[in-house]
Design an enzyme around this catalytic site. Structure first.
Site, PDB file in Angstrom:
ATOM      1  N   LYS A 178       0.816  -1.213   0.000  1.00  0.00           N
ATOM      2  CA  LYS A 178       0.000   0.000   0.000  1.00  0.00           C
ATOM      3  C   LYS A 178       0.853   1.268   0.000  1.00  0.00           C
ATOM      4  O   LYS A 178       0.656   2.163  -0.842  1.00  0.00           O
ATOM      5  CB  LYS A 178      -0.923  -0.024   1.225  1.00  0.00           C
ATOM      6  CG  LYS A 178      -2.135   0.833   1.098  1.00  0.00           C
ATOM      7  CD  LYS A 178      -3.246   0.347   2.011  1.00  0.00           C
ATOM      8  CE  LYS A 178      -2.818   0.223   3.446  1.00  0.00           C
ATOM      9  NZ  LYS A 178      -2.597   1.542   4.083  1.00  0.00           N
ATOM     10  N   THR A 208       3.906   1.460  -0.835  1.00  0.00           N
ATOM     11  CA  THR A 208       4.701   1.430  -2.056  1.00  0.00           C
ATOM     12  C   THR A 208       3.904   2.011  -3.219  1.00  0.00           C
ATOM     13  O   THR A 208       4.418   2.815  -4.005  1.00  0.00           O
ATOM     14  CB  THR A 208       5.135  -0.028  -2.338  1.00  0.00           C
ATOM     15  OG1 THR A 208       5.694  -0.564  -1.133  1.00  0.00           O
ATOM     16  CG2 THR A 208       6.161  -0.108  -3.447  1.00  0.00           C
ATOM     17  N   ARG A 258       2.383   8.270   7.316  1.00  0.00           N
ATOM     18  CA  ARG A 258       2.671   8.084   8.742  1.00  0.00           C
ATOM     19  C   ARG A 258       4.138   7.739   8.955  1.00  0.00           C
ATOM     20  O   ARG A 258       4.791   7.190   8.074  1.00  0.00           O
ATOM     21  CB  ARG A 258       1.802   6.954   9.304  1.00  0.00           C
ATOM     22  CG  ARG A 258       0.332   7.323   9.419  1.00  0.00           C
ATOM     23  CD  ARG A 258      -0.481   6.128   9.824  1.00  0.00           C
ATOM     24  NE  ARG A 258      -0.366   5.077   8.826  1.00  0.00           N
ATOM     25  CZ  ARG A 258      -0.708   3.810   9.034  1.00  0.00           C
ATOM     26  NH1 ARG A 258      -1.168   3.434  10.209  1.00  0.00           N
ATOM     27  NH2 ARG A 258      -0.593   2.933   8.068  1.00  0.00           N
ATOM     28  N   LYS A 268       8.050  -6.400  10.623  1.00  0.00           N
ATOM     29  CA  LYS A 268       8.157  -5.636   9.384  1.00  0.00           C
ATOM     30  C   LYS A 268       9.585  -5.380   8.933  1.00  0.00           C
ATOM     31  O   LYS A 268       9.894  -5.429   7.749  1.00  0.00           O
ATOM     32  CB  LYS A 268       7.448  -4.300   9.550  1.00  0.00           C
ATOM     33  CG  LYS A 268       5.943  -4.383   9.403  1.00  0.00           C
ATOM     34  CD  LYS A 268       5.376  -2.982   9.387  1.00  0.00           C
ATOM     35  CE  LYS A 268       4.085  -2.914   8.595  1.00  0.00           C
ATOM     36  NZ  LYS A 268       3.564  -1.546   8.558  1.00  0.00           N
ATOM     37  N   ALA A 321      -3.667   1.628  12.509  1.00  0.00           N
ATOM     38  CA  ALA A 321      -5.061   1.748  12.077  1.00  0.00           C
ATOM     39  C   ALA A 321      -5.955   0.669  12.685  1.00  0.00           C
ATOM     40  O   ALA A 321      -7.173   0.788  12.635  1.00  0.00           O
ATOM     41  CB  ALA A 321      -5.144   1.699  10.555  1.00  0.00           C
ATOM     42  N   PHE A 381      -4.379   0.006   6.740  1.00  0.00           N
ATOM     43  CA  PHE A 381      -5.241  -1.150   6.494  1.00  0.00           C
ATOM     44  C   PHE A 381      -6.385  -0.806   5.534  1.00  0.00           C
ATOM     45  O   PHE A 381      -6.188   0.001   4.630  1.00  0.00           O
ATOM     46  CB  PHE A 381      -5.719  -1.757   7.811  1.00  0.00           C
ATOM     47  CG  PHE A 381      -4.581  -2.201   8.702  1.00  0.00           C
ATOM     48  CD1 PHE A 381      -3.560  -3.011   8.208  1.00  0.00           C
ATOM     49  CD2 PHE A 381      -4.491  -1.781  10.017  1.00  0.00           C
ATOM     50  CE1 PHE A 381      -2.499  -3.411   9.012  1.00  0.00           C
ATOM     51  CE2 PHE A 381      -3.422  -2.172  10.837  1.00  0.00           C
ATOM     52  CZ  PHE A 381      -2.432  -2.993  10.328  1.00  0.00           C
ATOM     53  N   PHE A 434       2.567  -8.489  -9.413  1.00  0.00           N
ATOM     54  CA  PHE A 434       3.715  -9.318  -9.022  1.00  0.00           C
ATOM     55  C   PHE A 434       4.078 -10.207 -10.201  1.00  0.00           C
ATOM     56  O   PHE A 434       3.230 -10.498 -11.055  1.00  0.00           O
ATOM     57  CB  PHE A 434       3.370 -10.151  -7.780  1.00  0.00           C
ATOM     58  CG  PHE A 434       3.465  -9.363  -6.510  1.00  0.00           C
ATOM     59  CD1 PHE A 434       2.499  -8.418  -6.199  1.00  0.00           C
ATOM     60  CD2 PHE A 434       4.533  -9.530  -5.642  1.00  0.00           C
ATOM     61  CE1 PHE A 434       2.585  -7.666  -5.035  1.00  0.00           C
ATOM     62  CE2 PHE A 434       4.628  -8.787  -4.477  1.00  0.00           C
ATOM     63  CZ  PHE A 434       3.651  -7.857  -4.168  1.00  0.00           C
ATOM     64  N   TRP A 477       6.989  -1.354  -7.354  1.00  0.00           N
ATOM     65  CA  TRP A 477       8.174  -1.870  -6.652  1.00  0.00           C
ATOM     66  C   TRP A 477       9.378  -1.864  -7.604  1.00  0.00           C
ATOM     67  O   TRP A 477      10.411  -1.311  -7.287  1.00  0.00           O
ATOM     68  CB  TRP A 477       7.900  -3.293  -6.125  1.00  0.00           C
ATOM     69  CG  TRP A 477       8.890  -3.709  -5.068  1.00  0.00           C
ATOM     70  CD1 TRP A 477       8.703  -3.672  -3.720  1.00  0.00           C
ATOM     71  CD2 TRP A 477      10.234  -4.188  -5.267  1.00  0.00           C
ATOM     72  NE1 TRP A 477       9.830  -4.090  -3.067  1.00  0.00           N
ATOM     73  CE2 TRP A 477      10.794  -4.407  -3.984  1.00  0.00           C
ATOM     74  CE3 TRP A 477      11.018  -4.433  -6.393  1.00  0.00           C
ATOM     75  CZ2 TRP A 477      12.097  -4.882  -3.798  1.00  0.00           C
ATOM     76  CZ3 TRP A 477      12.329  -4.905  -6.211  1.00  0.00           C
ATOM     77  CH2 TRP A 477      12.849  -5.118  -4.924  1.00  0.00           C
TER      78      TRP A 477
END
Lengths: 554, 554
Positions: A72, A74, A95, A106, A274, A302, A382, A410
């Site tokens: 998200k 990204t 954020r 993460k 979130a 989210f 992807f 990406w």
């Protein structure tokens, strides 16, 4: 096939522009720029000109998150860079990452691949100290509360009803439930309490909803820390703590400015989760971005049931923000996962799982429409996605009358989101609005969200929650908006109910008045306001060389 | 008589030089300067040229501290400015203030009057985040320890023997003794533990004694966090945490550069307390200062029995520093207080109390001489001091063969310390040395300090301390230097024994191996490693205006 570069390696190989150049391009006057080294800065909000707020605001949210990852942030960053590539005056408002998850699962949260904000190591580790300032203010207030009791308790605080919790920016399950004040009369009064993660603390919410330093101070003064033996709330103001707390927040209130790999100015400020908090970057940063850019990409954590809902019902309602477009990020892998496919099989083509899983996306799209905003689905590609799967999604979008566009952010950065940028610009609209009217009371607000957004059949209140409701009514807090803490993995409060569940029950466990933030936190299901670390924390892979170069962030 | 200005008002009225100018004058190459706004910077130690270390090092310490205040930092800063006024290339190397006392009793710790380091509000509140980085590393490690136990405890950690404590930069007595891990199996293992203040944490000591990033990392790896069921120590390295902890310290390791009101470069880095920790600013900052200035004024907290002793026996021994002069700060008020005069009477002339109280100063002077260094008494004048009292002190110095000079640094800044500067320069010497040889064992080291510095007759070990001694021996830690935690108010471990007590007993309560810092913490008397707040915390007087201007720091 060559090994793809890690995020940190890509970021380190990039030549950053001086932050003074980025600020110049963003239109921030030099006298308002407080640099933190060559590539980070804070914007001194007391030195900005009158507000203009002419920019269009585009919100980026996602389908329900999965272990497969949707990218998200990204997509947001790639999309912002695509706008910049078109010659638009664009900005991102995001954020700040929390160090807890960086050390936990993460390992970093600043986009990925060629769609990152940089310097990513700094942003992921301490950044400009905002989280620490919030923890310092939170824990100073906690010390002042216990100290007041220790020195005679003039306000008559009922020690059993001290509701102010300490916080730390760490994933530490052992701090969820603690007893403090052990060791005898010189060391306080033993009592049960706990720590939340800083991202879920009330002062984080206060920072993110304040409009300026005066408003921040007023909100800090209104923080409820305890109740007296007579049941009256005790605030930070009652303890004479407001000025000191505001002084501790004097730098944290100023938005941070960094850059994307594509050179787009990025305001990265405030970082509430979130699921267990309201999930949006600071109102101040979003406003500064709207004042200085023509188009601003901002995020809500989210899906539509968490961050986006809170964006509309808490942040946008309070700040008078109009959302011109909502990007809903989805991936074929995550859709298949939501359609019941095993995590290990996700690289295999399966139209059946996709057909089932797309119901999750459809509901997020429908939810966004309820806020009067136009959803645009960003399909984040992807390498394992097949042409048949992609065609399925295009057909679905046509049938469903929803704008959908693929992107490859990406691997390709802004160049991979040029078509998506066009679709977003073509679909801008006006007149977004909140979902419920808080003046109808907390129970009505919860019911509205449960039925219309989560698609539950009913709401059940635990005995503790019923008592809490009575406290809210007694104190006139019943008309505040609600901030629902719920698992991010499901529309329901049960993390394993993937897809688009219906007929479920929302279980309300506890309601916590956040009188400084100006909302009521509603804890549902088994969600925790302090995460734990996994069996193999990401911290184990993080390292730094003698030259100061960091590895293991991704 | 007009009201004297507050410290924060004096500091705010001052026009600061850009930190880039200060750095230029200090000889720091521009490529090594990381600015934090216009008036603060960090010096990137990886970008400094080879070490030169040609400067002379002058240590500033004091008589036993009293509630009357001796102005030790104020004298240091005034003296540094006096050196600068003489055209010398001078620098100050000081500790960073801890926010705990700023919110508690002190309300600020950056000198006073016209002898301050600025920007004082920033230095007192968060500064460049070093304390927060230390707390983040400390608390991340704590989370990793509990998490290891939670996920199978492969190392066989005895939960009853987890010795790693969390820390926070706050005065909070309720955190001294806590039970964590409550709430059931999903929330950790219940166990008793505690928080220290960040200034007394081991990672603070590690930061202050490390010579570079590699050494910092090696020390972090050696931190002892627990013992196994077999009694073997468990380190941060064993938990795979070293790299992550070092990454969290990547900015904190770089010394901070600010300026005095007189324009002298001031390196303000690291802030261990001198009663409950080793009390000296970072070795890295002192070395950077010595590399770039001809004369460096540095501090060691409290008196010769605490900070100065630890400076010689821990910091200088480890870092190979030679101390060319030691300034012992005294005031007539504090001398009279040590002579038994009531605090409320201190502005009244009393040669009798002075005669009695000067014994305290005499012992500090004699202690400094034991380290092979030349003491110079700085008599910090107050308006209530009478000519007879001043003459008494001059005569005492003549009789005692000690260099003494008056100064007026609060009201006059560097101009008030010109004569003092001359006396210091006239008395520089070589060949300072530690007091004891740690290879004779921890008990011998403690005895040497107790008898020769504190002038106790004997040392008594509590049962817990005897057990701790056995653990030290078992693990080969018996030859590390000691860092004694003791009240600052008395040479003895009893805070009310003022003056120059003899014949007392040093009560050793507990010994804590600090294998990362490389010393053994020895807790004596009733000293606490987490302070509390007073009945009326300084926080109540701190405020910030809508323009961001801070008041109530002093």
């Amino acid at each position: 096939m060559t090994q793809p570069l890690t995020d940190v390696a890509i970021a380190q190989a990039h030549t950053l522009e001086p932050i003074t150049e980025i600020a110049l391009r963003a239109g921030i006057p030099p006298e308002a720029l407080i640099t933190f080294g060559p590539h980070k800065a804070k914007v001194d909000i007391t030195r900005l000109p009158e507000r203009r707020e002419a920019g269009k605001l585009v919100l980026v949210t996602g389908m329900s998150p999965t272990p497969a990852g949707e990218g998200k942030s990204t997509v947001l960053i790639g999309l912002a860079d695509a706008m910049t590539r078109r010659g638009l005056n664009a900005a991102a408002a995001l954020r700040e990452p929390s160090q807890g998850p960086v050390m936990g699962i993460k390992g970093g949260a600043a986009g990925g691949g060629y769609s990152q904000i940089v310097p990513m190591e700094d942003i992921n580790l301490h950044f400009t100290g905002d989280f620490h300032a919030i923890a310092a203010a939170t824990n100073t207030l906690a010390a002042i509360v216990d100290n007041h009791v220790q020195h005679g308790n003039a306000l008559g605080i009922d020690v059993r009803r001290i509701v102010w919790q300490r916080c730390l920016d760490v994933n530490d399950r052992s701090l969820r439930g603690v007893i403090t004040g052990l060791g005898g009369t010189a060391h306080g009064t033993p009592r049960e309490t706990g720590f939340t993660i800083t991202a879920a603390s009330e002062i984080m919410a206060v920072l993110c909803l304040a409009s300026d330093l005066e408003d921040l101070k007023a909100r800090l003064g209104r923080l409820t820390v305890a109740f007296t033996f007579d049941g009256a709330p005790v605030t930070a103001d009652d303890l004479g703590a407001t000025g000191a707390l505001a002084a501790l927040m004097k730098e944290a209130i100023n938005p941070n400015l960094v850059q994307t790999l594509g050179g787009t100015p990025a305001y990265v400020h405030g970082g509430p989760f979130a699921n267990i908090a309201h999930g949006c970057n600071s109102l101040i940063a979003t406003r500064v971005a709207l004042d200085h850019a023509d188009i601003v990409l901002t995020e809500a954590g989210f899906g539509s049931d968490l961050g986006a809902e809170k964006f509309f019902d808490i942040k946008a309602r309070h700040g008078g923000l109009d959302v011109a477009g909502v990007v809903v990020v989805a991936t074929i892998r995550s859709l298949k996962y939501n359609g019941g496919m095993a995590r290990t099989d996700l690289t295999t083509e399966s139209l059946d799982h996709l057909r089932e899983g797309v119901k999750n996306l459809a509901r997020h799209v429908a939810n966004i429409q309820q806020f009067g905003a136009t959803p645009i689905v960003a399909l984040n590609l992807f390498t394992s996605d097949t042409e048949a799967e992609r065609e399925f999604m295009r057909a679905w979008a046509r049938d469903y009358h929803v704008a959908l566009e693929e992107c490859e952010v990406w691997a390709r950065g802004g160049a991979g989101a040029e078509k998506l940028a066009q679709v977003v610009l073509d679909n801008l609209s006006k007149g977004s609005s909140p979902l419920y009217d808080p003046r109808r009371g907390v129970e009505a607000s919860i019911e509205a969200l449960a039925k219309r957004i989560y698609r539950a059949d009913k709401v059940e209140y635990a005995p503790k929650a019923l008592k809490d409701l009575a406290v809210l009514r007694e104190n006139g807090w019943d008309e505040l908006p609600v901030c629902i803490s719920k698992t991010q993995y499901s529309f329901s409060d049960e993390p394993t109910a993937l897809g688009a569940p219906t007929g479920h029950t929302l279980h309300v466990r506890e309601l916590i008045p956040r009188t400084g933030a100006g909302f009521i936190v509603v804890l549902t299901g088994a969600v925790m306001t302090m995460p734990g670390l996994p069996a193999r924390p990401a911290a184990e892979g993080i390292d730094i060389g003698a030259d100061g170069k960091i590895s293991g962030l991704f």
